[in-house]
Design a protein around this motif. Structure first.
Motif, PDB file in Angstrom:
ATOM      1  N   THR A  83       0.812  -1.214   0.000  1.00 57.41           N
ATOM      2  CA  THR A  83       0.000   0.000   0.000  1.00 57.41           C
ATOM      3  C   THR A  83       0.850   1.271   0.000  1.00 57.41           C
ATOM      4  O   THR A  83       0.409   2.309  -0.485  1.00 57.41           O
ATOM      5  CB  THR A  83      -0.972   0.035   1.191  1.00 57.41           C
ATOM      6  OG1 THR A  83      -0.228  -0.050   2.404  1.00 57.41           O
ATOM      7  CG2 THR A  83      -1.974  -1.100   1.114  1.00 57.41           C
ATOM      8  N   ASP A 133       4.458   2.653  -4.979  1.00 63.14           N
ATOM      9  CA  ASP A 133       3.866   3.329  -6.133  1.00 63.14           C
ATOM     10  C   ASP A 133       3.244   2.340  -7.108  1.00 63.14           C
ATOM     11  O   ASP A 133       2.675   2.751  -8.110  1.00 63.14           O
ATOM     12  CB  ASP A 133       4.944   4.139  -6.877  1.00 63.14           C
ATOM     13  CG  ASP A 133       5.456   5.297  -6.027  1.00 63.14           C
ATOM     14  OD1 ASP A 133       4.695   5.781  -5.175  1.00 63.14           O
ATOM     15  OD2 ASP A 133       6.621   5.691  -6.223  1.00 63.14           O
ATOM     16  N   ARG A 150       0.677   0.111  -8.841  1.00 62.79           N
ATOM     17  CA  ARG A 150      -0.783   0.238  -8.890  1.00 62.79           C
ATOM     18  C   ARG A 150      -1.453  -0.816  -9.768  1.00 62.79           C
ATOM     19  O   ARG A 150      -2.569  -0.636 -10.216  1.00 62.79           O
ATOM     20  CB  ARG A 150      -1.186   1.627  -9.400  1.00 62.79           C
ATOM     21  CG  ARG A 150      -0.723   2.752  -8.501  1.00 62.79           C
ATOM     22  CD  ARG A 150      -1.516   2.747  -7.196  1.00 62.79           C
ATOM     23  NE  ARG A 150      -1.069   3.776  -6.286  1.00 62.79           N
ATOM     24  CZ  ARG A 150      -0.416   3.559  -5.153  1.00 62.79           C
ATOM     25  NH1 ARG A 150      -0.124   2.341  -4.793  1.00 62.79           N
ATOM     26  NH2 ARG A 150      -0.055   4.545  -4.376  1.00 62.79           N
TER      27      ARG A 150
END
Length: 93
Positions: free
Chosen positions: A5, A8, A10
């Motif tokens: 979390t 970076d 995603r």
């Protein structure tokens, strides 16, 4: 989980155990939490894969880390969290 979390990265990534277990082994693990002695019956039909595990190459590549917790411990956490939530939601003062 916090490493994921806070990163970076995603994209979807597997975060499960890389232990290979059969569906019979998975059932035995889950039944063992409540000391259930329920027979597992197989029905005729397609068998599919013989076992499952998590492919963690991507998380190792992107974060330099992969889960190390044993599958039984992970499932136990989920199992007992669900039991707790069921207990709380059924509580009537």
């Amino acid at each position: 989980m916090s490493r994921l979390t806070k990163s970076d990265f995603r994209e979807p990534v597997n975060i499960g155990s890389d232990e290979m277990v059969s569906m019979n082994e998975m059932a035995q693990i889950i039944l063992g939490f409540e000391s259930k002695n329920i027979p597992i019956h197989h029905i005729p039909g397609p068998e599919g894969v013989r076992g499952r595990n998590s492919e963690n190459t991507l998380i190792k590549e992107k974060l330099g880390w992969a889960p190390t917790m044993k599958l039984k411990v992970l499932i136990s956490c989920y199992f007992h969290s669900i039991i707790y939530c069921m207990f709380i939601s059924s509580y009537v003062p």
